[in-house]
Every structure is written in structure tokens, then in C-alpha cells.
Design a protein around this motif. Structure first.
Motif, mmCIF file in Angstrom:
data_model
loop_
_atom_site.group_PDB
_atom_site.id
_atom_site.type_symbol
_atom_site.label_atom_id
_atom_site.label_comp_id
_atom_site.label_asym_id
_atom_site.label_seq_id
_atom_site.Cartn_x
_atom_site.Cartn_y
_atom_site.Cartn_z
ATOM 1 N N SER A 271 17.862 -39.551 -19.182
ATOM 2 C CA SER A 271 17.351 -39.235 -20.518
ATOM 3 C C SER A 271 17.248 -40.478 -21.390
ATOM 4 O O SER A 271 16.673 -40.418 -22.484
ATOM 5 N N THR A 272 17.837 -41.580 -20.938
ATOM 6 C CA THR A 272 17.776 -42.827 -21.694
ATOM 7 C C THR A 272 16.323 -43.253 -21.880
ATOM 8 O O THR A 272 15.485 -43.144 -20.973
ATOM 9 N N GLY A 273 15.977 -43.736 -23.068
ATOM 10 C CA GLY A 273 14.622 -44.239 -23.302
ATOM 11 C C GLY A 273 14.240 -44.186 -24.770
ATOM 12 O O GLY A 273 15.067 -43.942 -25.656
ATOM 13 N N THR A 274 12.956 -44.416 -25.006
ATOM 14 C CA THR A 274 12.385 -44.405 -26.366
ATOM 15 C C THR A 274 11.606 -43.110 -26.563
ATOM 16 O O THR A 274 10.792 -42.724 -25.710
ATOM 17 N N TYR A 275 11.869 -42.452 -27.701
ATOM 18 C CA TYR A 275 11.209 -41.195 -28.036
ATOM 19 C C TYR A 275 10.411 -41.395 -29.320
ATOM 20 O O TYR A 275 10.869 -42.072 -30.247
ATOM 21 N N THR A 276 9.233 -40.750 -29.351
ATOM 22 C CA THR A 276 8.341 -40.891 -30.501
ATOM 23 C C THR A 276 8.105 -39.527 -31.120
ATOM 24 O O THR A 276 7.776 -38.561 -30.424
ATOM 25 N N CYS A 277 8.318 -39.457 -32.452
ATOM 26 C CA CYS A 277 8.065 -38.229 -33.214
ATOM 27 C C CYS A 277 6.752 -38.416 -33.967
ATOM 28 O O CYS A 277 6.565 -39.422 -34.680
ATOM 29 N N VAL A 278 5.818 -37.435 -33.873
ATOM 30 C CA VAL A 278 4.507 -37.506 -34.531
ATOM 31 C C VAL A 278 4.349 -36.289 -35.439
ATOM 32 O O VAL A 278 4.533 -35.152 -34.992
#
Length: 1183
Positions: A513-520
Motif C-alpha cells: 500500500s506504500t506510495g503516492t495518492y492523489t485526491c481530485v
């Protein structure tokens, strides 16, 4: 378009459909950023019922936010409050909070009233609650004269308090003049109204300082009522004069002081009513009087009392139910009961309710043209009335707005425009209170914006939920999508959860689940996005947990706590005891991964918890420490049911110190007979606290008790009171009764007397009785004092008697005693054993037989037969000499026995005697017998004298124990070569009368080994061994002496020494090449003793040495100076000393020395292979 209210979680049917969430426009989920235009919102205000301290300035709070910032105004008692006209009133800048300065001047009562704050800007007006301002009051008691109260013992009493009415109401308590709280109990207690109730009075209730105190917490003041005097008396105490002048009515109450059934002091009657508001604490009270003191019970009719919300106070006289609700309405019954009867009182409880919210209106943000609703729902008992206001004005008289429609508790908005922005107030009220809520409608058109900080890093423990925030705002309400990675697709709700506030939840976060998440966020006016980062960390774990421990007081205990954690996180480990901090004590130390507690005490017992914290998680593990020790001693020993031969002992156990008591041990002390000495009495199980003890008469008992648990035994308790039992006749008679004579004409009767404990009374005596067993005589008896022996004189010798000894004291006789048999005194036996016969078994053993003597002639107890025997003369030389007699005793009635250890070829004499308890009888006639010959011992010595070139002379001493007549000597000898190998064996017989023998024709300069032993007709005896060497030529030896001082001879000897050294080297090399057998094998081959060379100075052999190496003799290698060798001297083998014979020579070249002999087995004949010559032989050959 209106932002729609969606469910908290929206699950789409298609797993791959992009995850889009339409969020409701609620204040809890969506806050309007303060940089946008918005109506005012009240953020802080004073409580509705605001009681102030009249000694301090009055502060009435009112804070609000809005854009533009709101302005504030106040009303007081429903009219505008012009603060500019009152110099004592100011308003905080940027705030609506009022500060009324009454500390410099003015009174708080002047500003009592109802205040309300209004916050207003161009978008609307919000209003506060009605704030009722009242100053606290703590008035004094009115002065009153309190007459003393005089009561009869057992009457009821109520001491009134009636405190002054204060604001808020005071806390009541009763104390005395010393400010000590008066003790309360089931009999005496304080009611809810503050009065002090006595169910019945006792003489100890008499006092003059019953004082009621009222504490006003708001002003921190305490007011005191005048003391009340109470005197409790009995009518019998009044003299006739007082009784004549006082009537019953002058006493407090007129009830009799006799026992009576209960009567309620409060509440009165059989039934009453109680009303309480929802959410408050319901308190019901019943206090009863009676004698004995009644006990109160509570029940609820047609129902049960709520378990987790019900509490009993004031000795169960008060029933309390917290968080009361409408379901708690009903009839409650209190029951007062004592031994004479019971009464009950029914309290009918009705629970009313001030208004409470079902759904309070929430702020509404709409974009132009959208629709929406405001809902205001409340409940109460009675049901509250709902009214609406807009901008603080009743909506009925407010300006009309075509976009709104009122439908009871709901306002419906449609096609709103910017002018529709306003603040609406919902008021829900009934007779018990009101609720007021502000909710604005704000019409805005705003593109999306994300309020969460960019690039926020979230760190989450693996396998736990991860919540990624995406706070947003926009009007119309934006839709939210989440993406993972730079080019990732939209996340779906098959493994993710999107909340209405934009938060993305990963229910079970994993390493991937590690990583970069983007909210739009998107709406029709635009789009906004934000990136956050997620890291998954390994959980912190306790891999070695503390373990349950049981330790004894005073010892040391340790708890281990080993923690494994993510390498990027730094844990902190702390220890708790019973969920609190560890005691501040140097006995508690933390070493690496252990908590160590030294010198453990009782207070250290409890639960120890290891807590490992990181910035992301916390784990803990606990273990219980039980501190154990031997029990504390029992106490409160009491004796009851005191009978002549039994008593009941009861006690109270001491603390078991965390190890259950398994048993109690009871001991007693007899203070009359054995003071200070404690004896075992009984033991009972650890669950018992009483024991029925059997007692003996005439004992002054004290008891003590010890408790036993798994650790050990407690100290003894304090001794109980003493208990003296009555005297009685003895229960038992003396033991160990015996009858034995000390002289031939007496009978000594002995017994073990009773001890003082067994005597059962004073005047202890013994009745001693006896008679002959085989006669017809009557019993003869005497009474003796407390002794242990009685002597009967003039008895026949060794006659059986019947004996009995009976105890008696002043109370009577013991039971009939048992009869035992004894005998009068013994005398020496009169007859000797006859027909003594001897059978010689071998040269050292003989068997003796005899006939028994008649029993009557023994005159005592037969002990056995005793044989005296001695060696009378020497069989070899026939000369008599005295030898000490030997004795063998054969127990019992045996008539034969063996005599071991006899000497061979000897003349013995013996006789036999019978033995009884008195001694020996006469001896039998002497019996003579001879032992046969045996083999002799080794010759006493062997020495070799006068060695020549070819002869040796042997001298010896005969055997010290010939054990017969010597017939001859045997001499065996054989040569020994330079390699210690044995030559042929020569056997030579020598007459027995010889002690010297010369051997001739021997080899020159040769070593011989001799084996020498004597013989009798029974065989050969032990051998003695010796070795000797024939000498070299005497002329050569003489020349060696004559030229020894010449220089050329010295040079020659040096050359010879060099040659010998070379020969030694060659010999050593040769032996190494050919192999060398072990020394032990050589020893076994010829079994010769160690022959040690002699020193010149003392005639003893020394070790071989060259001219430069003078080594000392080996310890223990010397032989006697008289040139004789005993057989017990050194048995070491000559081969232990190296290759060949090491020795020194005389001037004549003869070998100097003598050799110790030893017993050996005869060697086998034969020669072994020859090896290199020894250094001695080499030198002899050279010379």
C-alpha cells in the motif's frame, strides 16, 4: 446546482467503476473557509444559567466568526442594552464579550437579568441563548434559641438543619466543636434535606455540640448553625422530684423506649410522588425509626432496577439512578424491616424531559439555483413547540423570501439566489426549558479547493486501517476521486472506502500500500488536486513478555520485556504498576530489557505492564506479581463451650500473604506442670476457624494457633486465656513396667512414672503389686509416692514373678493395670558344660562341640557359652611359653562353634563356660588339641657376601614362622645379561640345617638373580629374591689403583670416556632403528626387583653418572647399611633405571652393593635376544 446529501459510505455495484463520492453539505463534514463570504456563527457563549461571584467582575461571553467580521449588540431583559451609557460596561475589541467592572464600584445585584447577544454582518445575524445572570448568595442562619433535647433511651430523634436558601444550594454536613464529622451508621444518618435522623438514641449519643454546617462552594464560605444539645436518659435515672415536676410531653416525643416495629421518619405516609428530569440523577429516600434499628430494602414494582445505573447511598436509605430516562418512570417501593415487623412506602416516579435534539439544523451552503432544506427536530416531555427566526427576528414578521417555504420543523429552499443568504434560528421549548440553534444558508459559487496540506506524509502500521485526508470545499459541492501513483487509475471501492468528508480509507494497509495518492475534486466551476504519501511500517511487537511471578517477601524478582520494532521507528519502553507510574523507589531498576524489583514488599504486588510506544503504535504486555510469605499469626483467640474434658477454641486468621492457608496447628501449654513448654494439640484445615479440643483433667491450659501455607508456618498467635480443668482419677497407668533382680535375693520393680499432665490431679501415688508366677500366693501390694522403682527383698534366686503397677491420686484409681512378668535376681551358674569335643578342620581352624547345661543350674537368663583357648607350647621346639588367652562367645543356646585364626603346628588348650546375666559359670575340664603343619613363611633375610670372580656366598636366616619342621631349602638362580634378559634357571636343594651356601664356577662379572624359599612336609613357603654380581680380575683392579694418579692415565681415561660417549650414541641410533620393547614387558619377563647402584660414601647403590653429571639418589632407593635386604624393601625393577646396570666399582673391580629380596613367582627358563652392551659392560671389556 444543489450539493446532494449522500450516505456516509457509498458502495458502487460495479467493482471497476471509478470511486466518486457526492458529500452532504453539513457543518460536520464541510466547513466554509473563512476567506469566503459567510453569515455569522456563534462560536462561544456563557451558560444559560450563569451564577456569578459578586466579589469579581462579571464576564458574559459571546464570540462569533463570519465574513465580513460580524458586529455585536446586546439586549437585557428583552430591550436593547446600550453599553456606551454605562461606564462600568465594556466590550472586548473584535468580540461581543461583555466585561462589567463591579470590583471598583457597583453591585452585582444591579446587573441581574436576562442577556442575549446578536452577531451581525451583511449576510445575516446569529443570536445567543438567553443568558440569565444571578449573583451567588450565602446568607447567614437566622438566630434562634435552641433548647436542649432530653430523650429516653431508644426513642427516635430528628435534628433539623433548615439551612438558609442560597444560590446555588449549599452542601450540608454535621460536625462537632472540633470540626470532626459526626459518625453515621444504619442507626444515625443525614437525610437529603440536611436533617440528622436517629432511628433510636443511645446513651453515647449524649453531647452538646451537634452542629449543622452549610458550605457554599461558589463563594467558598461555610455557615454554621447554633449547636444543639442532646441528652439521652433512662426514666429510672430521674429521681422522684424531677419525675414529679416533668410531664411526658416535656420529653422529646412520648413513645416508649421498648422495642417496636419500624415507622418512617421520611417520607410520611404510605405513598408519595417524585418528579425528575431526563438525564438527571433520580434520588429516592426512605428513613425509618424503630428498635432494633430497621434495615431498608428497595424494589421497583413491575420491573427491575437498572443494574449499571443504580447505586445505594447513606446505608441503603437513598436509592440513586443516574442518567434517568422516561423508561425509569414507575412505582418504587422502600421496605423498612426489623425483628418486630416491616412497613413499606411507595414512591411514584414521573420522568419529565426538557427539550433535547433529535436533529439540530446544520449550516447549508448552496450555489445559485440549487434547492435545500433546514430540519429542526426535538423531543421532550411534554413535547416541545418548534418556532423559527430569521436573523434573530420571528420568521412570521421577517421580510418575505420567495425561495423558502416553512413546513413545521422544516424549511424548504428552492432555486436560491444570493439574496437568500441568512441565519435561521430554531427554538424548541417546553415548560422545563428550551433549545436554540443557529444555522445559516450561504449562497456561493466557488470552484473546488482542497484544504489538506500538499505532500502530507502518512505513516501507518501494517495490517491497520490507513486514513488519507482530503478536506475540500466548493459550491456546487465537488465530486472526489482518488488515484494511486503518477499514472494510476481511479481507486475502486472493492478494497477502498471513501468517506463523505473526502477521506480515503484503506481498511487493512499492507506493505504494497506504500506510495503516492492523489485526491481530485471537481465541480462545474473547476478542478483541484492534491498529493499525499503513505508509508507502511512494521508493527511493534513484544516478543518476550513478562511472566506471572510468585515471590516471597524480601526476595528479588525480574520481568523481561523484549521488543521488536520497525527499524525506522524509535520505541520507548516504560513500565506501569496497576496502570499507574512505578513507585519512586530505588528498589525498582530497569536493566536493558528487564524490570528488576529488589527486596520485594507486600505493596509491590499487583499488575506490571510493559508499554512499548512509537510515534505510530503502542503495545503492552502485563504480568501479575504475587508477593507471598508465611501467614500472619492468627489473633482474637477465644475459648467457649468450656466443659470438663473439652473446650471450643476459635480464632481469626491473619493475612495469608497471597498463599492460601492450608491448615492451622494448635499447641497447648500446661502452666501448672510444664510452664513455658508448648505441646502439639491438634491441627485443622485452613478453612476452619474453630476447633473442638479434648482436654485432660487437672491441667491449666493455654492455647496458641499457627497458620501454615505453601511458604511455611506463621509465628504463633498470642496465647489464649488460661483454662484450668477439674481433677479426676488417672486415665492411664505407668508404662515400661519391668521386674529384674539386682541381687540373687531381691526383685527390683521399675516403671516409667506418669508426668504431671497425665496425673489428672494432686496426690499422685502408685500401687505396686507382685506374686510368684508358679505359686499360689496372694498378691502383695504397697503404695509408694511418685517414684519409679520399688525393691522387694528376700526373694528366691531367679524365680518368675507377676507384677503390676497402678496409678492413683486424690480423686481415685486408674483402670486396672496390665500384668507383666519379671524375675528375681540371678546368681552365677553352678554347672560347667560337659562332653567337650574338638574337631581340627585344618591348620588354622577347629570346631568345638559341648553338651548344654541344665536350665535350673544356670540360675538366670542364658546369655550363651564362652570358649577360652590358648596356645600352650611350641610344636617345633617344645618349649613352653605364656600366651594370652583368647575368648569367643556364642550367643543363646548354641552347643558348637568354630575357632578361626589358629597357628599351624601348635598345641592348644581350651575350656567352655556357660554365661548368664550375672556372669560366667565354672569352666569345663581343659581340652587339648594340636594343629597340623603348614607351609613356612619366607626366610627372614638373604644376603650375598664375599663376591669373587666366579663365586658368591649366600647367608640367610630361617623363616620367622616355620609352621612345621623344615625339610630343606630351595635355591634357584639365573644370570641376567646386559639387556636385562634372563638366562637358564638352576635349581639347587640345600639341607634345612644350613644358613650359608657358596656358589662356585660362576661367570666373571655377571649379574645373577636368586630365588630362595623353605619347605615343610606341608609344602613350599614364600620366596625371597636377591641379585648380585661377580667381581672383575683383582690384578686389573690393582693396576687401576696404581696408575690412577698418573697424567697419561688421566688422558687415557678421557679418551675412553669419549669412546664410551660415541658408543652410547651408536647404541641409541641402533636401538631406535631396531625398535625398543616397553620396559614393563621386560619386567614381566624376568620379574626382578629394582636394583639400585651404591654410592661410595655410604655403601648404598646410586644412579649411574659420568664424571660431569652427579645426580642424587632417587628417593627411597637406599638399602640398610648392614648389607642385608628385607623382603618388604623396594620392589622396583632395575630396568626402570635405563639401559644396563648403573653402578660404581671398588679398587679391585668388584661391584659394591646388596639387593633387596622379594617374593616372586618362579621365572620361566630361557634367553631373550641380546642387544647393545651397557656402558658398564663396555668399560669392563675395555679394561
Amino acid at each position: 446546482m444543489q450539493l446532494k446529501i449522500m450516505p456516509k459510505k457509498k458502495c458502487l455495484s460495479a467493482g471497476r467503476v471509478p470511486l466518486i463520492l457526492f458529500l452532504c453539505q453539513m457543518i460536520s463534514a464541510l466547513e466554509v473557509p473563512l476567506d469566503l463570504v459567510q453569515p455569522p456563527t456563534i462560536t462561544q457563549q456563557s451558560p444559560k444559567d450563569y451564577i456569578i461571584d459578586p466579589r469579581e467582575n462579571i464576564v458574559i461571553q459571546c464570540e462569533a466568526k463570519g465574513k465580513p467580521p460580524p458586529s455585536f449588540s446586546w439586549t437585557r431583559n428583552g430591550t436593547h442594552f446600550d453599553i456606551d451609557k454605562d461606564p462600568l460596561v465594556t466590550m472586548k475589541p473584535g468580540s461581543g464579550t461583555l466585561i462589567i467592572n463591579i470590583m471598583s464600584e457597583g453591585k452585582a445585584e444591579t446587573y441581574e437579568g436576562v442577556y442575549q447577544c446578536t452577531a451581525r454582518n451583511e449576510r445575516g445575524a446569529a443570536i445567543s441563548n438567553n443568558i440569565v445572570i444571578r449573583p451567588s448568595r450565602s446568607p447567614l442562619w437566622t438566630k434562634e434559641k435552641l433548647e436542649p433535647m432530653i430523650l429516653r433511651n431508644g426513642q427516635p430523634l430528628v435534628l433539623p438543619c433548615r439551612p438558609p436558601i442560597g444560590l446555588p444550594p449549599p452542601i450540608i454536613f454535621w460536625m462537632d466543636n472540633s470540626f470532626q464529622r459526626l459518625p453515621q451508621s444504619e442507626r444515625v444518618s443525614q437525610g437529603l434535606n440536611g436533617d440528622l435522623y436517629f432511628s433510636n438514641v443511645l446513651p453515647e449519643d449524649t453531647r452538646e455540640d451537634y452542629i449543622c454546617y452549610a458550605r457554599f462552594n461558589h463563594t467558598q464560605t461555610i455557615q454554621q448553625k447554633q449547636p444543639i444539645s442532646v441528652k439521652v436518659i433512662s426514666v429510672d435515672e430521674l429521681n422522684d422530684t424531677i419525675a414529679a415536676n416533668l410531664s411526658d410531653t416535656e420529653f422529646y416525643g412520648a413513645k416508649s423506649s421498648r422495642e417496636r416495629p419500624p415507622t418512617f421518619l421520611t417520607p410520611e405516609g404510605n405513598a408519595s410522588n417524585k418528579e425528575e428530569l431526563r438525564g438527571n440523577v433520580l434520588s429516592l429516600e426512605c428513613i425509618a425509626e424503630g428498635l432494633p434499628t430497621p434495615i431498608i430494602y428497595w424494589i421497583k414494582e413491575d420491573g427491575i432496577l437498572p443494574i449499571n445505573r443504580t447505586f445505594y447511598r447513606n446505608f441503603k436509605k437513598t436509592l440513586q439512578i443516574i442518567h434517568v430516562s422516561e423508561a425509569d418512570s414507575g412505582n418504587y417501593q422502600c421496605i423498612a424491616k426489623n425483628a418486630l415487623g416491616a412497613i413499606h412506602h411507595t414512591i411514584s416516579v414521573t420522568v419529565k424531559a426538557a427539550p433535547y435534539w433529535i436533529m439540530a439544523p446544520q449550516n447549508l451552503v448552496l450555489s445559485p439555483g440549487e434547492d435545500g432544506t433546514l430540519i429542526c427536530r426535538a423531543n421532550g416531555n411534554p413535547k416541545p413547540r418548534i418556532s423559527w427566526l430569521t436573523n434573530g427576528v420571528p420568521i412570521e414578521i421577517a421580510p418575505d423570501d420567495p425561495s423558502r417555504k416553512i413546513d413545521g420543523d422544516t424549511i424548504i429552499f428552492s432555486n436560491v439566489q444570493e439574496r437568500s443568504s441568512a441565519v435561521y434560528q430554531c427554538n424548541a421549548s417546553n415548560e422545563y426549558g428550551y433549545l436554540l440553534a443557529n444555522a445559516f444558508v450561504n449562497v456561493l459559487a466557488e470552484p473546488p479547493r482542497i484544504l489538506t496540506s500538499a505532500n502530507t506524509l502518512y505513516q501507518v502500521i501494517a495490517n491497520r486501517p490507513a486514513l488519507l485526508d482530503c478536506a475540500f470545499f466548493g459550491s456546487p459541492l465537488p465530486t472526489i476521486e482518488w488515484f494511486k501513483g503518477a499514472k494510476g487509475s481511479a481507486l475502486h471501492e472493492d478494497i477502498y472506502v471513501l468517506h463523505e468528508n473526502g477521506t480515503l480509507e484503506i481498511p487493512v494497509a499492507q506493505k504494497d500500500s506504500t506510495g503516492t495518492y492523489t485526491c481530485v475534486a471537481r465541480n462545474k466551476l473547476g478542478m483541484a488536486k492534491n498529493e499525499v504519501h503513505l508509508e507502511i511500517k512494521d508493527p511493534t511487537r513484544i516478543i518476550k513478555q513478562p511472566e506471572y511471578a510468585i515471590v516471597q517477601r524480601g526476595s528479588t524478582v525480574s520481568f523481561e520485556c523484549k521488543v521488536k520494532h520497525d527499524q525506522t521507528l524509535v520505541p520507548t519502553v516504560m513500565w506501569l504498576k496497576d496502570n499507574g507510574e512505578l513507585p519512586s523507589d530505588e528498589r525498582f531498576t530497569f536493566e536493558k530489557e528487564q524490570l528488576v524489583v529488589a527486596d520485594v514488599s507486600d505493596d509491590d504486588g499487583g499488575t506490571y505492564t510493559c508499554v512499548a510506544n512509537t510515534t505510530l503504535d503502542s503495545v503492552s504486555a502485563s504480568a501479575v506479581l504475587s508477593v507471598v510469605d508465611v501467614p500472619n499469626p492468627p489473633f482474637d483467640l477465644e475459648l467457649t463451650n468450656q466443659l470438663d474434658k473439652s473446650v471450643q477454641l476459635s480464632w481469626t486468621p491473619g493475612n495469608d500473604n497471597n498463599s492460601p492457608i492450608t491448615k492451622f496447628i494448635i499447641e497447648y501449654e500446661d502452666a501448672m506442670h510444664q510452664a513455658g513448654l508448648w505441646h502439639y494439640q491438634a491441627e485443622v484445615s485452613g478453612t476452619q476457624t474453630t476447633a473442638q479440643l479434648k482436654l485432660s483433667p487437672y491441667v491449666n491450659y493455654s492455647f496458641r494457633v499457627m497458620a501454615v501455607n505453601g511458604i511455611g508456618r506463621s509465628l504463633p498467635s498470642q496465647a489464649s486465656e488460661q483454662y484450668l480443668t477439674k481433677a479426676a482419677e488417672p486415665d492411664t497407668n505407668p508404662t515400661a513396667v519391668e521386674g529384674l533382680g539386682s541381687e540373687p535375693d531381691n526383685l527390683v520393680i521399675t516403671w516409667k512414672p506418669l508426668n504431671g499432665f497425665e496425673s489428672n490431679g494432686p496426690g499422685l501415688q502408685y500401687k505396686v503389686s507382685w506374686r510368684q508366677k508358679d505359686g499360689d500366693d496372694e498378691w502383695t501390694s504397697v503404695f509408694v509416692a511418685n517414684v519409679s522403682k520399688y525393691i522387694v527383698s528376700g526373694t528366691p534366686t531367679f524365680v518368675p514373678y507377676l507384677i503390676k503397677v497402678q496409678a492413683l491420686n486424690d480423686a481415685g484409681f486408674a483402670p486396672e493395670p496390665a500384668v507383666v512378668m519379671g524375675h528375681s535376681g540371678e546368681d552365677l551358674p553352678m554347672v560347667a558344660p560337659g562332653n567337650v569335643r574338638v574337631n581340627v578342620v585344618n591348620s588354622t581352624l577347629a570346631e568345638v562341640h559341648w553338651d548344654p547345661v541344665p536350665l535350673k543350674s544356670i540360675r538366670g537368663h542364658l546369655q550363651g557359652y564362652r570358649i577360652y583357648y590358648w596356645k600352650a607350647q611350641n610344636s617345633s621346639k617344645r618349649n613352653r611359653r605364656h600366651i594370652e588367652k583368647k575368648i569367643l562367645t556364642f550367643q543363646g543356646s548354641k552347643t558348637h562353634g568354630m575357632l578361626p585364626g589358629l597357628e599351624p603346628f601348635s598345641h592348644y588348650t581350651l575350656n567352655v563356660r556357660v554365661v548368664n546375666g550375672k556372669g560366667e559359670g565354672p569352666a569345663s575340664p581343659d581340652k587339648v588339641f594340636n594343629t597340623p603343619e603348614g607351609v613356612p613363611s619366607a626366610p627372614s633375610s638373604l644376603k650375598i657376601v664375599n663376591p669373587t670372580l666366579d663365586s658368591l656366598t649366600l647367608e640367610w636366616d630361617p623363616p620367622s614362622h616355620p609352621n612345621g619342621i623344615l625339610t630343606e631349602y630351595t635355591l634357584k638362580y639365573q644370570p641376567i645379561n646386559s639387556t636385562h634378559e634372563l638366562g637358564p634357571l638352576v635349581d639347587l636343594k640345600i639341607p634345612a640345617n644350613k644358613t650359608r651356601w657358596t656358589l662356585k664356577n660362576l661367570n666373571v662379572s655377571t649379574r645373577y638373580k636368586f630365588y630362595f624359599y623353605a619347605q615343610t612336609s606341608a609344602g613350599s613357603g614364600s620366596q625371597i629374591t636377591e641379585e648380585a654380581v661377580t667381581t672383575v680380575d683383582e690384578a686389573m683392579a690393582s693396576r687401576q689403583v696404581d696408575i690412577a694418579t698418573q697424567g697419561w692415565f688421566i688422558g687415557l681415561m678421557c679418551a675412553v670416556a669419549l669412546l664410551i660417549l660415541i658408543l652410547l650414541i651408536v647404541c641409541f641410533i641402533r636401538r631406535n632403528k631396531g625398535g625398543k620393547y616397553p620396559v614393563k614387558e621386560k619386567e614381566d619377563a624376568h620379574a626382578d626387583p629394582e636394583i639400585q647402584p651404591m654410592k661410595e660414601d655410604d655403601g648404598t647403590f646410586g644412579e649411574y653418572s659420568d664424571a660431569e653429571d652427579h645426580k642424587p639418589l632417587k628417593k627411597g632407593s637406599r638399602t640398610p647399611s648392614d648389607r642385608t635386604v628385607k623382603k618388604e624393601d623396594s620392589d622396583d625393577s632395575l630396568v626402570d633405571y635405563g639401559e644396563g646396570v648403573n653402578g660404581q666399582f671398588n679398587e679391585d673391580g668388584s661391584f659394591i652393593g646388596q639387593y633387596s629380596g622379594k617374593k616372586e613367582k618362579e621365572p620361566a627358563e630361557g634367553n631373550e635376544s641380546s642387544e647393545a652392551p651397557s656402558p658398564v659392560n663396555a668399560m669392563n671389556s675395555f679394561v
